[in-house]
Design an enzyme around this catalytic site. Structure first.
Site, PDB file in Angstrom:
ATOM      1  N   ARG A 117     -32.378  26.048  -7.935  1.00  0.00           N
ATOM      2  CA  ARG A 117     -32.063  24.826  -7.186  1.00  0.00           C
ATOM      3  C   ARG A 117     -33.328  23.997  -6.960  1.00  0.00           C
ATOM      4  NH1 ARG A 117     -27.939  23.127  -4.585  1.00  0.00           N
ATOM      5  NH2 ARG A 117     -26.894  25.135  -4.545  1.00  0.00           N
ATOM      6  N   GLU A 137     -26.695  20.508 -20.866  1.00  0.00           N
ATOM      7  CA  GLU A 137     -25.636  21.344 -21.408  1.00  0.00           C
ATOM      8  C   GLU A 137     -25.776  22.729 -20.794  1.00  0.00           C
ATOM      9  OE1 GLU A 137     -26.420  18.153 -24.211  1.00  0.00           O
ATOM     10  OE2 GLU A 137     -27.767  19.804 -23.752  1.00  0.00           O
ATOM     11  N   ASN A 142     -21.868  30.864 -18.102  1.00  0.00           N
ATOM     12  CA  ASN A 142     -22.891  30.860 -17.057  1.00  0.00           C
ATOM     13  C   ASN A 142     -22.336  30.181 -15.793  1.00  0.00           C
ATOM     14  OD1 ASN A 142     -25.206  30.750 -15.495  1.00  0.00           O
ATOM     15  ND2 ASN A 142     -26.494  29.899 -17.130  1.00  0.00           N
ATOM     16  N   TYR A 149     -24.900  23.043 -10.760  1.00  0.00           N
ATOM     17  CA  TYR A 149     -24.877  21.658 -11.245  1.00  0.00           C
ATOM     18  C   TYR A 149     -23.804  20.846 -10.538  1.00  0.00           C
ATOM     19  CZ  TYR A 149     -27.776  23.718 -14.884  1.00  0.00           C
ATOM     20  OH  TYR A 149     -28.761  24.386 -15.559  1.00  0.00           O
TER      21      TYR A 149
END
Length: 184
Positions: A117, A137, A142, A149
């Site tokens: 972060r 991407e 994941n 994100y």
């Protein structure tokens, strides 16, 4: 020499109170707050390559990282813990009003402690004055990164088919973007 320059810089922006409380009352300061981000240099490649190999079945080679150093639009950083150990790294490419996060990677021993972060926030702030949008991407496999994100304001904009190498062929990539210019 680079280490000496980094230590000198850290001394100039040293937060004595935070360091004191971290030592005397270790639970009073979040480990993320003690992490520092600085530009990556060639001396960091050994640590960076170890993190790369720990995290990926198909890691970037040393040559790829060296190419990032040589390319003027790429900027590379490392994230250091309070003991100066490298816990992660990140790379961004900024050109033609767009920023593209190429890689954010955290040593598995330090994952879920705020380093990812912290680096993402750093990349967003770095790109804010240089680009209108930031792209990245991520592998669908994941979910931790996808969640980070989304929580950071990125929105899914599409899929790149067969983008990543995988054990059994190829894996798609989910494409994300974040507007850096405030909407009026």
């Amino acid at each position: 020499m680079w280490k000496l320059l980094h230590k000198l810089k850290d001394a100039l922006i040293y937060d004595a109170d935070r360091e004191f409380y971290a030592k005397v009352f270790p639970d009073s300061v979040d480990s993320k707050d003690l992490m520092r981000i600085r530009k990556m240099d060639h001396a960091d490649l050994t640590s960076v390559l170890k993190i790369e190999e720990l995290n990926y079945e198909f890691p970037w080679s040393e040559g790829i990282f060296k190419d990032c150093f040589r390319t003027m639009t790429y900027t590379c950083w490392v994230c250091e813990a309070a003991d100066d150990s490298i816990v992660g790294y990140c790379i961004i490419n900024v050109a033609a009003g767009e920023a593209h996060i190429m890689n954010i990677s955290v040593n598995p021993l330090f994952q879920r402690q705020g380093a990812g972060r912290k680096m993402l926030e750093h990349l967003i702030e770095y790109a804010r004055s240089r680009a209108e949008k930031i792209f990245l991407e991520v592998r669908p496999s994941n979910p931790g990164a996808i969640n980070l994100y989304r929580k950071s304001g990125f929105r899914e904009i599409g899929t790149r088919k067969n983008y990543y190498p995988a054990k059994n062929g190829r894996e798609d990539a989910i494409m994300f973007e974040l507007d850096l210019v405030p909407m009026l």
